[in-house]
Every structure is written in structure tokens, then in C-alpha cells.
Design a protein around this motif. Structure first.
Motif, short mmCIF file in Angstrom:
data_model
loop_
_atom_site.label_atom_id
_atom_site.label_comp_id
_atom_site.label_asym_id
_atom_site.label_seq_id
_atom_site.Cartn_x
_atom_site.Cartn_y
_atom_site.Cartn_z
N GLU A 1 0.81 -1.22 0.00
CA GLU A 1 0.00 0.00 0.00
C GLU A 1 0.84 1.28 0.00
OE1 GLU A 1 -2.68 -0.53 3.27
OE2 GLU A 1 -3.84 -2.09 2.22
N GLY A 2 2.14 1.14 0.15
CA GLY A 2 3.03 2.28 0.04
C GLY A 2 3.22 3.09 1.30
N THR A 3 2.74 2.61 2.45
CA THR A 3 2.99 3.33 3.70
C THR A 3 4.42 3.12 4.19
OG1 THR A 3 2.06 1.52 5.00
CG2 THR A 3 0.57 3.31 4.39
N VAL A 4 5.05 2.04 3.74
CA VAL A 4 6.50 1.84 3.90
C VAL A 4 7.08 1.73 2.50
CG1 VAL A 4 8.30 0.24 4.65
CG2 VAL A 4 6.38 0.74 6.17
N ARG A 5 8.09 2.55 2.21
CA ARG A 5 8.71 2.56 0.89
C ARG A 5 10.20 2.29 1.02
NH1 ARG A 5 5.45 5.14 -2.99
NH2 ARG A 5 3.57 6.12 -2.13
N PRO A 6 10.71 1.27 0.35
CA PRO A 6 12.16 1.03 0.39
C PRO A 6 12.90 2.15 -0.32
CG PRO A 6 11.09 -0.47 -1.16
CD PRO A 6 10.00 0.27 -0.45
N ASP A 7 13.97 2.64 0.28
CA ASP A 7 14.73 3.76 -0.29
C ASP A 7 15.21 3.42 -1.69
OD1 ASP A 7 14.43 5.13 2.08
OD2 ASP A 7 16.33 4.41 2.92
N GLY A 8 14.91 4.31 -2.63
CA GLY A 8 15.43 4.17 -3.98
C GLY A 8 14.75 3.13 -4.84
N ILE A 9 13.64 2.55 -4.33
CA ILE A 9 12.96 1.48 -5.07
C ILE A 9 11.48 1.81 -5.18
CG2 ILE A 9 12.31 -0.96 -5.05
CD1 ILE A 9 14.88 -1.54 -3.52
N GLU A 10 10.95 1.65 -6.37
CA GLU A 10 9.51 1.72 -6.59
C GLU A 10 9.02 0.30 -6.85
OE1 GLU A 10 6.23 3.26 -9.89
OE2 GLU A 10 8.31 4.01 -9.98
N LEU A 11 8.20 -0.20 -5.94
CA LEU A 11 7.71 -1.57 -6.07
C LEU A 11 6.42 -1.60 -6.87
CD1 LEU A 11 8.26 -3.09 -2.51
CD2 LEU A 11 9.63 -3.46 -4.56
#
Length: 329
Positions: free
Chosen positions: A21-31
Motif C-alpha cells: 500500500e506504500g505506507t512503507v517505501r524502500p529507499d530508492g525502489i519503486e515496487l
């Protein structure tokens, strides 16, 4: 330069939902999130390597290490864990009253290499006097005919195993007595409390608690893997994804203990969570290598003993080194 776009195929779990859902986003990565049934994800990943990042059966992953080069690199993240005493079903008329009665019987399993099956067979052998080779096995679709192994297995003469008829299902064969028992991660459709198909352990929760008390093992079912070509080109993604998955799990566990309004449709969710913490510790769904060394080493022994890996791997060999270091924070 923009973010690195990676497909992420995984089940719809509370512990991964923050990433979906995008509330946690890995740095430098678009999942690019793909919430798929686990069987579909595993099949597509093992056969076609379709996704850059995916949930994968622990057994399938360990088996893939026999390839040179191996196609995936795992992260020490376990989206699925489950005790499996409740996954052994018997025909009520077969005269199977205790685990030792399985010796000499015909037992179904959807696939030999299923992680749940590896755990069940190993536990029965280690703790209940049912050596793996004391049982005759049948493989095939549990509810739909035609299921095959996702990856080829060569058991030689070690195991007596054969497929069921092409038009048959394990669930039906268990109900009509053509097989005596079934070991499966899914409850067969022919199971009804008090009916002709029952669980081997009448109180599986008690058996599972006893098992954890004796061994300290909460069985690991799935890991998260990165396709090797992606890892070799961008080695930093291993630690970045591991940290993000860890944060997503931490968020889920905090939300789970919100007693103001239950997150899931289970009346005794909060007491159950408190009981699990009392028995298994605060971080009972732990990630990482060291906290899970015993469970991993036990599974790797079972996997090799059951003819699924050409040698017994060590827990350290499973994971990207950058990912194990992600927990030293």
C-alpha cells in the motif's frame, strides 16, 4: 536518476501490506506490487523467473541452490510461518489413532517438495517414530486433478512414491479410503468435524505448543527472494528491501495489538496474541538469520535427508550477506 522499479509478487499478508500500500517505501525502489495466490507466485517464479522480487517456498528456494548458478538470492524475511501438526489428516476408518500408526500406510501429499510436507515428514520422523521411508506416498492435485511438481525431484530408490490417477484428487481418495492419510498445507474439502476425514492430532494446537516448548522452533514456510541478475546488478537492494520488510512487519504487529477495534474477524484475537507472546516471546514472528538459526538448520537437514537437496546447506548459505547485516542497526 529515478527510483529502481521492481516487481514484487507476494501474498496479501498484514506483515507485507505496508509495502503493497506504500505506507512503507524502500529507499530508492519503486515496487510494482502483485498480490497473488502463493501457488501461482511459486509456479511462475520457479518455471519462468517472472518477477524481480517474490515470495517463494523455502523448499523450492533451497532446491534452486543446487543449480549453477542458482537463480535467486534470499532475504532473511519469512512472510509465512506456520506450525503443521494440524495439516495431517486421516481416513477415520483407517485405524490410525496415533502418529506411529502411519508406518506402512499410503499417504498423500500434493507435491513432495512442498515446505509444509518437508516439515511434517521431518517432525514425524524426529519426534513420533515415523521414518520417512516407512510410508508409501502418493502425489497429485488435492482438489483439482493434474497437479505436478513445480521442480523436478529425483528420489532414486530411497522413497516409495507414485502419482495418483490423472482424473483423481487426493481429497476424494482420502474420503473413500484409497489413501489412508494426507499431509498438506491446505484443509481438504472432504474434512468435516466428526466426519469420515479427521485430523491425526485431535488437539493440534496443544501438540504444536508442546513442540515449540520442546524445540523452540516456529516453522518457516516462505522466504523473499531477489532474482540473481537483479541482485548482481544492484546488490544494495538486498539490505534496502530487508529493512523495508522489517519495518512493514513491525507496523503490522503494532496494529495487531490495537484492542480498540479488532483488525481481523477473530473474537479472541488479543488474548491469542498475548498467549503467543507469553509462550514464544515478544518477537515471535522474528526475521533475520541468528534468531532463526535452529529452525533453518533443522529444515535444511530435513530437506537433504528427504532427497531434495544434493548436500546439506548451512543457514549462512541461504541469504545475501548484505541482508543479514541489515539487522545490525
Amino acid at each position: 536518476m529515478g527510483s529502481l522499479r521492481l516487481t514484487f509478487a507476494c501474498g496479501d499478508y498484514d506483515r507485507t501490506r505496508a509495502l503493497h500500500e506504500g505506507t512503507v517505501r524502500p529507499d530508492g525502489i519503486e515496487l510494482i506490487s502483485l498480490r497473488l495466490p502463493v501457488e501461482e507466485t511459486f509456479f511462475r517464479m520457479m518455471r519462468h523467473h517472472e518477477f524481480e522480487v517474490a515470495e517463494l517456498s523455502l523448499s523450492s528456494y533451497v532446491k534452486s541452490l543446487d543449480q549453477d548458478p542458482s537463480p535467486f538470492v534470499a532475504l532473511p524475511v519469512y512472510p509465512s510461518r506456520q506450525f503443521r501438526h494440524g495439516g495431517i489428516f486421516v481416513n477415520a476408518a483407517a485405524g490410525i489413532e496415533e502418529p506411529a500408526d502411519l508406518r506402512g500406510r499410503v499417504v498423500g501429499t500434493p507435491e513432495w517438495q512442498l515446505t509444509a510436507g518437508v516439515w511434517i515428514r521431518g517432525i514425524l520422523a524426529d519426534r513420533h517414530g515415523v521414518p520417512v521411508d516407512s510410508v508409501e506416498y502418493r502425489t497429485g492435485g488435492q482438489e483439482t486433478p493434474g497437479r505436478i511438481e513445480k521442480a523436478a525431484v529425483d528420489l532414486g530408490e530411497q522413497i516409495r512414491i507414485a502419482p495418483i490417477p490423472e482424473d483423481a484428487t487426493l481429497s476424494e481418495m482420502l474420503a473413500d479410503g484409497r489413501i489412508d492419510a494426507l499431509q498438506s498445507p491446505r484443509v481438504p474439502s472432504t474434512f468435516r468435524p466428526g466426519g469420515g476425514v479427521r485430523r491425526l492430532f485431535a488437539d493440534p494446537v496443544a501438540a504444536e505448543k508442546e513442540y515449540f516448548t520442546a524445540t523452540g522452533i516456529f516453522p518457516i514456510m516462505h522466504v523473499v527472494v531477489v532474482r540473481r541478475d537483479v541482485y548482481e546488478r544492484y546488490p544494495w537492494v538486498a539490505q534496502t528491501l530487508t529493512k523495508a520488510l522489517h519495518l512493514a512487519k513491525r507496523e503490522a504487529m503494532a496494529n495487531l495489538y490495537d484492542s480498540s477495534a479488532l483488525r481481523f474477524s477473530l473474537p479472541w484475537l488479543i488474548p491469542g496474541l498475548e498467549e503467543a507472546r507469553a509462550l514464544m516471546g515478544e518477537d515471535f514472528w522474528s526475521y533475520g538469520l541468528e534468531a532463526n538459526r535452529n529452525a533453518l538448520a533443522t529444515f535444511l537437514r530435513y530437506h537433504h535427508e528427504q532427497g531434495l537437496s544434493r548436500r546439506q546447506y548451512a543457514p549462512e548459505e541461504l541469504f545475501a550477506p548484505e541482508a543479514t547485516e541489515a539487522f545490525v542497526i
